[in-house]
Scaffold this motif. Structure first.
Motif, PDB file in Angstrom:
ATOM      1  N   GLY A  20      -4.963 -13.507  25.977  1.00 10.76           N
ATOM      2  CA  GLY A  20      -5.578 -13.651  24.653  1.00 10.76           C
ATOM      3  C   GLY A  20      -5.548 -12.381  23.828  1.00 10.76           C
ATOM      4  O   GLY A  20      -6.136 -12.321  22.757  1.00 10.76           O
ATOM      5  N   VAL A  21      -4.883 -11.343  24.307  1.00 11.75           N
ATOM      6  CA  VAL A  21      -4.862 -10.054  23.607  1.00 11.75           C
ATOM      7  C   VAL A  21      -3.401  -9.637  23.415  1.00 11.75           C
ATOM      8  O   VAL A  21      -2.635  -9.646  24.368  1.00 11.75           O
ATOM      9  CB  VAL A  21      -5.598  -8.978  24.440  1.00 11.75           C
ATOM     10  CG1 VAL A  21      -5.585  -7.627  23.735  1.00 11.75           C
ATOM     11  CG2 VAL A  21      -7.034  -9.405  24.703  1.00 11.75           C
ATOM     12  N   THR A  22      -3.035  -9.293  22.191  1.00 11.35           N
ATOM     13  CA  THR A  22      -1.648  -8.868  21.965  1.00 11.35           C
ATOM     14  C   THR A  22      -1.402  -7.520  22.655  1.00 11.35           C
ATOM     15  O   THR A  22      -2.327  -6.715  22.788  1.00 11.35           O
ATOM     16  CB  THR A  22      -1.342  -8.697  20.470  1.00 11.35           C
ATOM     17  OG1 THR A  22      -2.302  -7.759  19.927  1.00 11.35           O
ATOM     18  CG2 THR A  22      -1.454 -10.017  19.717  1.00 11.35           C
ATOM     19  N   PRO A  23      -0.162  -7.234  23.070  1.00  9.87           N
ATOM     20  CA  PRO A  23       0.142  -5.933  23.680  1.00  9.87           C
ATOM     21  C   PRO A  23      -0.244  -4.771  22.764  1.00  9.87           C
ATOM     22  O   PRO A  23      -0.739  -3.755  23.232  1.00  9.87           O
ATOM     23  CB  PRO A  23       1.657  -5.987  23.905  1.00  9.87           C
ATOM     24  CG  PRO A  23       1.956  -7.444  24.063  1.00  9.87           C
ATOM     25  CD  PRO A  23       1.003  -8.156  23.156  1.00  9.87           C
ATOM     26  N   ALA A  24      -0.037  -4.944  21.446  1.00 10.45           N
ATOM     27  CA  ALA A  24      -0.378  -3.861  20.507  1.00 10.45           C
ATOM     28  C   ALA A  24      -1.879  -3.583  20.542  1.00 10.45           C
ATOM     29  O   ALA A  24      -2.321  -2.431  20.557  1.00 10.45           O
ATOM     30  CB  ALA A  24       0.061  -4.226  19.094  1.00 10.45           C
ATOM     31  N   MET A  25      -2.662  -4.653  20.544  1.00  8.32           N
ATOM     32  CA  MET A  25      -4.123  -4.496  20.579  1.00  8.32           C
ATOM     33  C   MET A  25      -4.558  -3.948  21.926  1.00  8.32           C
ATOM     34  O   MET A  25      -5.462  -3.106  22.012  1.00  8.32           O
ATOM     35  CB  MET A  25      -4.771  -5.858  20.331  1.00  8.32           C
ATOM     36  CG  MET A  25      -6.257  -5.772  20.116  1.00  8.32           C
ATOM     37  SD  MET A  25      -6.626  -4.818  18.645  1.00  8.32           S
ATOM     38  CE  MET A  25      -8.324  -4.437  18.969  1.00  8.32           C
ATOM     39  N   GLY A  26      -3.911  -4.407  22.976  1.00 10.61           N
ATOM     40  CA  GLY A  26      -4.229  -3.916  24.311  1.00 10.61           C
ATOM     41  C   GLY A  26      -3.975  -2.418  24.414  1.00 10.61           C
ATOM     42  O   GLY A  26      -4.792  -1.665  24.947  1.00 10.61           O
ATOM     43  N   GLN A  27      -2.854  -1.997  23.842  1.00  8.28           N
ATOM     44  CA  GLN A  27      -2.526  -0.567  23.875  1.00  8.28           C
ATOM     45  C   GLN A  27      -3.544   0.224  23.054  1.00  8.28           C
ATOM     46  O   GLN A  27      -3.966   1.304  23.457  1.00  8.28           O
ATOM     47  CB  GLN A  27      -1.121  -0.337  23.310  1.00  8.28           C
ATOM     48  CG  GLN A  27      -0.727   1.129  23.367  1.00  8.28           C
ATOM     49  CD  GLN A  27       0.715   1.367  22.974  1.00  8.28           C
ATOM     50  OE1 GLN A  27       1.500   0.431  22.885  1.00  8.28           O
ATOM     51  NE2 GLN A  27       1.057   2.606  22.737  1.00  8.28           N
ATOM     52  N   PHE A  28      -3.924  -0.328  21.921  1.00 10.86           N
ATOM     53  CA  PHE A  28      -4.907   0.324  21.046  1.00 10.86           C
ATOM     54  C   PHE A  28      -6.217   0.540  21.798  1.00 10.86           C
ATOM     55  O   PHE A  28      -6.810   1.618  21.762  1.00 10.86           O
ATOM     56  CB  PHE A  28      -5.109  -0.565  19.814  1.00 10.86           C
ATOM     57  CG  PHE A  28      -5.961   0.043  18.745  1.00 10.86           C
ATOM     58  CD1 PHE A  28      -7.268  -0.371  18.546  1.00 10.86           C
ATOM     59  CD2 PHE A  28      -5.453   1.025  17.900  1.00 10.86           C
ATOM     60  CE1 PHE A  28      -8.053   0.183  17.547  1.00 10.86           C
ATOM     61  CE2 PHE A  28      -6.227   1.578  16.897  1.00 10.86           C
ATOM     62  CZ  PHE A  28      -7.532   1.159  16.717  1.00 10.86           C
ATOM     63  N   ALA A  29      -6.666  -0.506  22.489  1.00 12.65           N
ATOM     64  CA  ALA A  29      -7.926  -0.418  23.240  1.00 12.65           C
ATOM     65  C   ALA A  29      -7.792   0.568  24.401  1.00 12.65           C
ATOM     66  O   ALA A  29      -8.709   1.347  24.679  1.00 12.65           O
ATOM     67  CB  ALA A  29      -8.341  -1.797  23.748  1.00 12.65           C
ATOM     68  N   ALA A  30      -6.642   0.539  25.068  1.00 14.41           N
ATOM     69  CA  ALA A  30      -6.416   1.452  26.198  1.00 14.41           C
ATOM     70  C   ALA A  30      -6.425   2.904  25.727  1.00 14.41           C
ATOM     71  O   ALA A  30      -7.009   3.780  26.363  1.00 14.41           O
ATOM     72  CB  ALA A  30      -5.081   1.128  26.883  1.00 14.41           C
ATOM     73  N   GLU A  31      -5.796   3.160  24.604  1.00 18.31           N
ATOM     74  CA  GLU A  31      -5.767   4.523  24.041  1.00 18.31           C
ATOM     75  C   GLU A  31      -7.178   4.970  23.700  1.00 18.31           C
ATOM     76  O   GLU A  31      -7.568   6.102  23.977  1.00 18.31           O
ATOM     77  CB  GLU A  31      -4.948   4.557  22.749  1.00 18.31           C
ATOM     78  CG  GLU A  31      -3.458   4.637  22.949  1.00 18.31           C
ATOM     79  CD  GLU A  31      -2.725   4.565  21.609  1.00 18.31           C
ATOM     80  OE1 GLU A  31      -1.479   4.560  21.670  1.00 18.31           O
ATOM     81  OE2 GLU A  31      -3.367   4.492  20.546  1.00 18.31           O
ATOM     82  N   ALA A  32      -7.932   4.077  23.078  1.00 18.68           N
ATOM     83  CA  ALA A  32      -9.305   4.428  22.671  1.00 18.68           C
ATOM     84  C   ALA A  32     -10.119   4.814  23.898  1.00 18.68           C
ATOM     85  O   ALA A  32     -10.821   5.829  23.903  1.00 18.68           O
ATOM     86  CB  ALA A  32      -9.953   3.261  21.933  1.00 18.68           C
TER      87      ALA A  32
END
Lengths: 178, 379
Positions: A20-32
């Motif tokens: 349910g999470v796009t890779p771009a959003m997943g990466q954004f959250a991981a970076e944060a």
């Protein structure tokens, strides 16, 4: 023989996990999350305590940060909120039978929904309510209580899981709201 | 077109917008949000017309309403919320929809509706249980006006380098004038001037101090305390600002939102304060120190069996607790001190509320011995 501590790899979020999470959003959250962990001088592999229905421990791993990530997430309280989502997505997969299957817009962010999927997007789904704390162990308990008590009526409540991630120790709480 | 496909596309676009905004591309973010709204609104009406069950129906309508507010489509937001409430949403969602309806009203009241704002004017809007159209609990309103006046005076005094005034009248000849509330809202205009009909040039102190104050209130609302401390370097002024801003901000119930609209030349600015500060906000504000400090106490080694990440804590004489971070040899020294239960003097930089980056470790005299020596020296 000491039990091996399982790894919570934030890098997975950029690879399309959960669905349910796009890779771009997943990466954004991981970076944060990584920015806040490194702000707290943690090294990759730091052990995070998780209080769920019972206690767990995970080694948190994350990919190397590039300069853009630090600049993008320079507002630490926002980074903690965003990063907490990333950690919560992975904890949901580890600790429940559910994964993030849906999103809906809320304010300037999103509500994420846990479930197993079905014909209609949000049927049989539980809301994932998340909060992140940059570095204040004293706030953890209070934040969990506030999230659990989000509405003061017992009837008509949606099923929900509450995840509060404190990046200073680091320590997390992941509980089902009854 | 399939509801699921439209909704997923909308959410992908909304996520893209969030990332674009975080990376500073506000124009791209706005375009992505607009597209996201169009897709989500179509998905929501498909759910309504196709008889989708609850809570799917309400969730999609609410999601579309949030996006409508993001892109200033307030009328369409009202229609989506109304349709959601006309169904059978679970009570938790119904409460959120009602609050969202209030948010739409709040955004409408931030519009000036043809009211001319001078450079030294600000429109103040309050929303919450203590507020109804044209009426507000006097404590909530009067207290905020009084606090706003004090904030303006302190901002001006601080920026002009005046010595911090513990008590007494402000030396700056600025006053706050209040209009009557707008019809069917609780929005009032405040004017910062020495005379009530005095409009001010963009560069006048009254205009400038108002805009500087809004900058600082925005930093406060976003918890950007580091930046706020740079804007207000004097510690007494900083502490005073935190105290006053906490009083001005929403309490989360009686006043849920405080909105401010200003105009500078042809540019309108809106600030929506939604964050409810901590009760004692001063204790929640931590600004990392760049100067080394010395702490006295005892060291404890917490055995987590994680050799790569030892947890070593310092409990100071006044019961504060810090996790110690240091080079390996210093950490080894700390472990020895923990084993011997030696009282230590630790010099380091406090990088966060609970973390100390250690420069130096030294054994310290026992507290009783130190006190006795102190008494001996005073004789």
């Amino acid at each position: 023989m000491a039990k091996k501590i399982p790894v919570l790899d934030l890098g997975r979020l950029a690879e399309g996990s959960p669905p349910g999470v796009t890779p771009a959003m997943g990466q954004f959250a991981a970076e944060a999350a990584s920015v806040v962990l490194e702000h707290n001088r943690h090294k990759r592999g730091v052990v995070m305590e998780v209080a769920a229905s019972r206690r767990h421990r995970y080694r948190v791993a994350w990919p190397a940060l590039h300069d853009d990530a630090v600049r993008t997430h320079n507002d630490l309280p926002s980074a903690a909120e965003q990063g907490a989502y990333g950690v919560a997505f992975l904890l949901a997969e580890e600790l429940t039978d559910f994964r993030v299957i849906e999103r809906s817009r809320k304010g300037t962010g999103f509500d994420y929904w846990l479930g197993v999927g079905g014909e209609h997007p949000f049927q049989q789904a539980a809301r994932l309510e998340v909060s992140g704390i940059v570095d204040n162990a004293d706030q953890l308990e209070a934040r969990v209580k506030a999230k659990m008590k989000q509405t003061d009526r017992s009837a008509g409540k949606l099923p929900a899981f509450v995840a509060v991630i404190e990046f200073g120790q680091p320590k997390s709480v992941f509980k089902r709201r009854r | 077109m399939n509801l699921q496909i439209l909704h997923s596309a909308a959410m992908d676009l909304a996520e893209r917008a969030m990332i674009e905004r975080a990376r500073g591309d506000t124009k791209a973010a706005r375009n992505s949000l607009k597209e996201a709204f169009e897709q989500e609104e179509r998905a929501a009406w498909l759910a309504v017309n196709g008889g989708a069950p609850e809570p799917t129906r309400s969730i999609l309508l609410k999601s579309a309403a949030h996006l409508a507010i993001d892109v200033d489509e307030l009328r369409r937001a009202e229609q989506l919320i109304g349709s959601a409430l006309a169904g059978e949403p679970p009570e938790e969602l119904a409460q959120e929809l009602r609050a969202l309806f209030e948010d739409v009203g709040f955004h409408r009241h931030l519009d000036r509706h043809g009211v001319e704002l001078q450079n030294n004017d600000v429109q103040l809007v309050l929303v919450g249980h203590a507020i109804s159209p044209g009426m507000a609990d006097s404590d909530e309103f009067v207290d905020r006006i009084s606090t706003m006046q004090r904030l303006l005076h302190r901002t001006s005094e601080s920026d002009q380098g005046a010595e911090y005034r513990e008590r007494g009248d402000p030396k700056i000849p600025l006053r706050l004038f209040v209009s009557v509330p707008r019809v069917a809202s609780f929005a009032v205009s405040l004017r910062v001037a020495s005379e009530k009909d005095q409009g001010e040039f963009e560069f006048a102190e009254s205009s400038e101090v108002l805009h500087r104050l809004l900058d600082r209130l925005e930093m406060f609302d976003r918890e950007e305390f580091d930046a706020l401390h740079q804007a207000i370097p004097g510690q007494q002024y900083f502490d005073n600002f935190i105290e006053l801003a906490s009083r001005f901000a929403p309490d989360g119930d009686r006043v849920r939102m405080v909105g401010l609209t200003t105009a500078k030349g042809n540019t309108e600015r809106r600030l929506q304060m939604k964050r409810t500060p901590h009760r004692d906000n001063r204790s929640a504000v931590f600004v990392p120190s760049r100067e080394p400090q010395k702490f006295y106490g005892r060291v404890f080694f917490i055995n987590t069996k994680d050799e790569d990440n030892p947890v070593i804590k310092l409990i100071t004489d006044d019961a504060s607790e810090f996790r110690l971070k240091a080079e390996d040899d210093l950490l080894q020294h700390a472990v020895l001190c923990a084993a011997k239960r030696t009282r230590v003097a630790v010099t380091g930089i406090q990088t966060s509320r609970t973390v100390l980056q250690v420069d130096e470790f030294q054994p310290a005299r026992r507290r009783k011995a130190a006190k006795k020596r102190g008494r001996t020296e005073r004789r």
